[in-house]
Enzyme design. Structure first.
Site, mmCIF file in Angstrom:
data_model
loop_
_atom_site.group_PDB
_atom_site.id
_atom_site.type_symbol
_atom_site.label_atom_id
_atom_site.label_comp_id
_atom_site.label_asym_id
_atom_site.label_seq_id
_atom_site.Cartn_x
_atom_site.Cartn_y
_atom_site.Cartn_z
ATOM 1 N N LYS A 34 0.721 -1.276 -0.008
ATOM 2 C CA LYS A 34 0.146 0.050 0.070
ATOM 3 C C LYS A 34 0.842 1.231 -0.119
ATOM 4 O O LYS A 34 1.960 1.211 0.263
ATOM 5 C CB LYS A 34 -0.735 -0.147 1.157
ATOM 6 C CG LYS A 34 -0.092 -0.102 2.652
ATOM 7 C CD LYS A 34 -1.076 -0.182 3.667
ATOM 8 C CE LYS A 34 -0.292 -0.342 5.029
ATOM 9 N NZ LYS A 34 -1.210 -0.712 6.088
ATOM 10 N N TYR A 251 15.968 29.879 8.264
ATOM 11 C CA TYR A 251 14.614 30.596 9.093
ATOM 12 C C TYR A 251 14.662 30.536 10.437
ATOM 13 O O TYR A 251 14.982 29.429 10.839
ATOM 14 C CB TYR A 251 13.287 29.844 8.202
ATOM 15 C CG TYR A 251 13.295 30.306 6.831
ATOM 16 C CD1 TYR A 251 12.938 31.430 6.266
ATOM 17 C CD2 TYR A 251 13.179 29.102 5.961
ATOM 18 C CE1 TYR A 251 12.788 31.764 5.005
ATOM 19 C CE2 TYR A 251 13.103 29.227 4.500
ATOM 20 C CZ TYR A 251 12.791 30.507 4.079
ATOM 21 O OH TYR A 251 12.645 30.683 2.649
HETATM 22 C C1 LIG Z 1 -0.207 -1.726 6.869
HETATM 23 C C2 LIG Z 1 -0.719 -3.052 7.270
HETATM 24 C C3 LIG Z 1 -0.030 -4.034 7.702
HETATM 25 C C4 LIG Z 1 1.587 -4.195 7.396
HETATM 26 O O1 LIG Z 1 2.087 -3.578 8.683
HETATM 27 P P1 LIG Z 1 3.620 -3.265 8.859
HETATM 28 O O2 LIG Z 1 3.820 -2.846 10.258
HETATM 29 O O3 LIG Z 1 4.080 -2.429 7.853
HETATM 30 O O4 LIG Z 1 4.271 -4.668 8.740
HETATM 31 C C5 LIG Z 1 -0.534 -5.204 7.764
HETATM 32 N N1 LIG Z 1 -1.990 -5.466 8.160
HETATM 33 C C6 LIG Z 1 -2.849 -4.504 7.933
HETATM 34 C C7 LIG Z 1 -4.289 -4.499 8.054
HETATM 35 C C8 LIG Z 1 -2.159 -3.501 7.529
HETATM 36 O O5 LIG Z 1 -3.050 -2.249 7.198
#
Ligand SMILES: *Cc1c(COP(=O)(O)O)cnc(C)c1O
Length: 355
Positions: A34, A251
């Protein structure tokens, strides 16, 4: 051309998947890709992670892109469907949606897919974000099983503290206690659970972060876990300033020199994804040598201390994170997580793919 770039190693990503698999036992592995594969590029991640048993994404669009790229493995939609109009595509593209609310069952009942689909039924075992309450398991499972549009179901939950001292037991035990009666496939493990708690493995594991070479734990480094850094964000010094005692830089003039010192101006800023809230002292590598940021990060530039880098000047290479400087170290120093740093890599940063 601006000297900033993100070098992304497909070999390191493939290696990290092998590490995930070595922990997974008989469980099958969804590579979680994702958020543009946590900033690494969906198409690149698909190639690097081709040996995964499946891919997990957030949106229908990402899933459709994966199918277009030729992915034949199962694809899990981690947050399920966002409207009844997405059901047809699940059947057409063989996507496996997570169902976490009664409204999803309503949609499936009212608009059954052209052919039955695999679904993941998500239970809330304590995270209190998404999922049917554990106490409602009987009704949720029975109703899902009764739907003509459902070919098969996998039971699922998600951990809130797998990376912390509190661990997973307080969620896992009640979840398994209720689910054991169904004898159905199940899935619970993210990276942290996969790495630390073998009793969470189940049928499918869902590692994300570890595939990108970062550690989910504050007290164990990625290197200790056998993971290799995948993304190296690097740039160059484009100007050098000599500060006199009392003079400030950037800044707000947040950093002031105590004595005469050389400061390097690096072509990397918050518009590239470097965290603006990183304070003076956030680690960087200049010509391979450990140094630190100075003052406030600007949109397109940040400043680094050259006191210990006498050889550094315009054109010197600066690593912001990655090879030689774990993204986890930078994240901790900047008060954020490696998840956020990796995902925030800006589209304007050119990517150089490496083996
Ligand atoms: C993003 C996600 C993962 C992966 O988690 P990590 O900590 O990056 O390994 C697993 N399960 C779900 C439901 C997620 O949304």
């Amino acid at each position: 051309m601006r000297p900033i770039q993100a070098r992304i190693s497909v070999g390191a990503m493939a290696h990290n998947l092998r590490v995930a698999r070595s922990h997974a036992g008989a469980a099958r592995v969804f590579a979680v890709v994702k958020a543009n594969a946590y900033g690494h590029g969906l198409s690149r991640a698909r190639r690097a992670l081709a040996a995964a048993d499946g891919f997990a994404v957030l949106t229908l669009e990402e899933a459709a892109n994966l199918r277009q790229m030729g992915v034949e493995q199962p694809i899990l939609l981690l947050e399920g469907i966002f409207g009844p109009d997405e059901i047809a595509a699940c059947a057409e593209l063989d996507l496996w949606p997570v169902l976490h609310h009664h409204v999803h069952l309503d949609w499936l009942q009212q608009q059954p897919p052209a052919r039955p689909i695999q679904v993941f039924l998500k239970f809330d075992s304590g995270m209190h974000r998404l999922g049917f309450p554990l106490a409602d398991h009987a009704a949720a499972v029975a109703r899902t099983k009764s739907l003509a549009g459902v070919a098969g179901l996998t039971l699922m939950t998600h951990f809130a503290q797998a990376d912390e001292a509190a661990g997973v037991g307080w969620q896992l035990q009640p979840f398994l206690e209720q689910m054991a009666r169904y004898g159905l496939p199940w899935s619970s493990a993210n990276s942290a659970a996969l790495l630390r708690y073998p009793d969470t493995l189940g049928t499918w594991v869902r590692p994300g972060l570890m595939l990108y070479g970062a550690s989910p734990f504050a007290d164990v480094s990625a290197e200790q876990l056998g993971l290799r850094p995948v993304m190296t964000l690097q740039s160059e010094i484009i100007s050098v300033q000599i500060l006199q005692a009392g003079e400030g830089v950037g800044y707000g003039q947040l950093f002031r020199a105590e004595r005469t010192m050389r400061v390097g101006v690096v072509a990397c800023g918050y518009a590239d994804g470097y965290p603006r809230h990183a304070l003076t002292g956030t680690p960087v590598l200049v010509n391979g040598r450990a140094s630190r940021t100075l003052g406030r990060v600007s949109m397109d530039m940040l400043c680094v201390d050259l006191s210990e880098c006498p050889d550094a000047g315009v054109g010197s290479r600066v690593v912001l994170w990655g090879e030689g400087l774990p993204v986890d170290t930078v994240a901790t120093a900047a008060g954020t997580s490696s998840y956020e740093l990796l995902c925030a890599l800006a589209p304007r940063v050119p990517i150089e793919e490496a083996d």
